[in-house]
Design an enzyme around this catalytic site. Structure first.
Site, PDB file in Angstrom:
ATOM      1  N   ASP A   1       0.914  -1.086  -0.041  1.00  0.00           N
ATOM      2  CA  ASP A   1       0.045   0.020  -0.030  1.00  0.00           C
ATOM      3  C   ASP A   1       0.722   1.345  -0.049  1.00  0.00           C
ATOM      4  O   ASP A   1       2.031   1.149   0.484  1.00  0.00           O
ATOM      5  CB  ASP A   1      -0.985   0.099   1.270  1.00  0.00           C
ATOM      6  CG  ASP A   1      -1.959  -1.073   1.069  1.00  0.00           C
ATOM      7  OD1 ASP A   1      -2.038  -1.774   0.380  1.00  0.00           O
ATOM      8  OD2 ASP A   1      -2.807  -0.747   2.162  1.00  0.00           O
TER       9      ASP A   1
ATOM     10  N   HIS B   1       3.636  -2.267   2.967  1.00  0.00           N
ATOM     11  CA  HIS B   1       3.593  -0.948   2.530  1.00  0.00           C
ATOM     12  C   HIS B   1       4.981  -0.559   1.925  1.00  0.00           C
ATOM     13  O   HIS B   1       5.998  -0.794   2.561  1.00  0.00           O
ATOM     14  CB  HIS B   1       3.524   0.187   3.716  1.00  0.00           C
ATOM     15  CG  HIS B   1       2.127  -0.199   4.498  1.00  0.00           C
ATOM     16  ND1 HIS B   1       1.705  -0.924   5.212  1.00  0.00           N
ATOM     17  CD2 HIS B   1       1.009   0.635   4.134  1.00  0.00           C
ATOM     18  CE1 HIS B   1       0.680  -0.939   5.533  1.00  0.00           C
ATOM     19  NE2 HIS B   1      -0.028   0.183   4.961  1.00  0.00           N
TER      20      HIS B   1
END
Length: 210
Positions: free
Chosen positions: A35, A181
């Site tokens: 992400d 992430h």
């Protein structure tokens, strides 16, 4: 710290065509997702590691980041990874009106469409939080949200060894969708340690199915 939050147990009751939390475990598949990118300071190193271990992943990009980094978007596409929509600039969807929610999603769809041929993609709400009205809208649109079943907790910015100890004590299993992430050195360092272990354990590291 628990890589398997209780909320996931509730979301699993939703139909898979609407809410994805796990994916097929066939062939010892494990699904890495990233992400908040693409990030020019960190995504290239993540892509280098994925290439080294012949791993594929899904990048839930921010539209604002994607627009600023076309070269990285093209590299992600060229190397066989998949895209997901993570909003334009990561607002809280619980605090913005429905019209702004739609604009966040549709604007990002348009940017991603230039790199994936306009194929349908899943949406992952920022911070995993969304109002029930958004879920109802997705149901009407026959669109899917993509959550996760395993949280690496990399966003907590714990020391690397503590993060690795948590993951090794409660490791992912086949079919897990792993949340990570691509916006910090911590994730890159953790991947450098975990990818060879996961490959040695027989996992096939894949992008999420359409």
């Amino acid at each position: 710290m628990n890589p398997r939050p209780r909320k996931i147990l509730l979301l699993r009751w939703l139909p898979g065509r609407l809410m994805l939390t796990r994916a097929p475990a066939t062939g010892q598949s494990l699904y890495l997702t990233f992400d908040d990118g693409p990030n020019p300071g960190h995504t290239p190193a993540v892509l280098d590691l994925l290439a080294r271990y012949k791993a594929k992943a899904t990048f839930f990009v921010l539209g604002s980041q994607a627009e600023r980094n076309p070269g990285l978007m093209q590299r992600i596409a060229d190397e066989g990874h998949a895209f997901g929509n993570h909003s334009w600039d990561h607002p809280s969807f619980l605090r913005i009106p429905p019209a702004e929610q739609c604009e966040q999603i549709e604007r990002t769809d348009r940017v991603i469409g230039a790199y994936n041929g306009g194929r349908p993609i899943s949406f992952r709400p920022p911070s995993g939080r969304f109002p029930p009205t958004l879920l109802l809208r997705f149901l009407r649109q026959r669109r899917r949200m993509a959550y996760w079943s395993y949280d690496s907790l990399d966003y907590r910015r714990e020391p690397l060894e503590r993060m690795l100890a948590t993951i090794r004590a409660q490791p992912p299993v086949a079919g897990d969708v792993v949340l990570m992430h691509d916006d910090s050195d911590l994730t890159t360092q953790a991947l450098a340690a975990l990818l060879p272990e996961w490959c040695a354990a027989g996992f096939a590291l894949r992008a999420l199915p359409d």
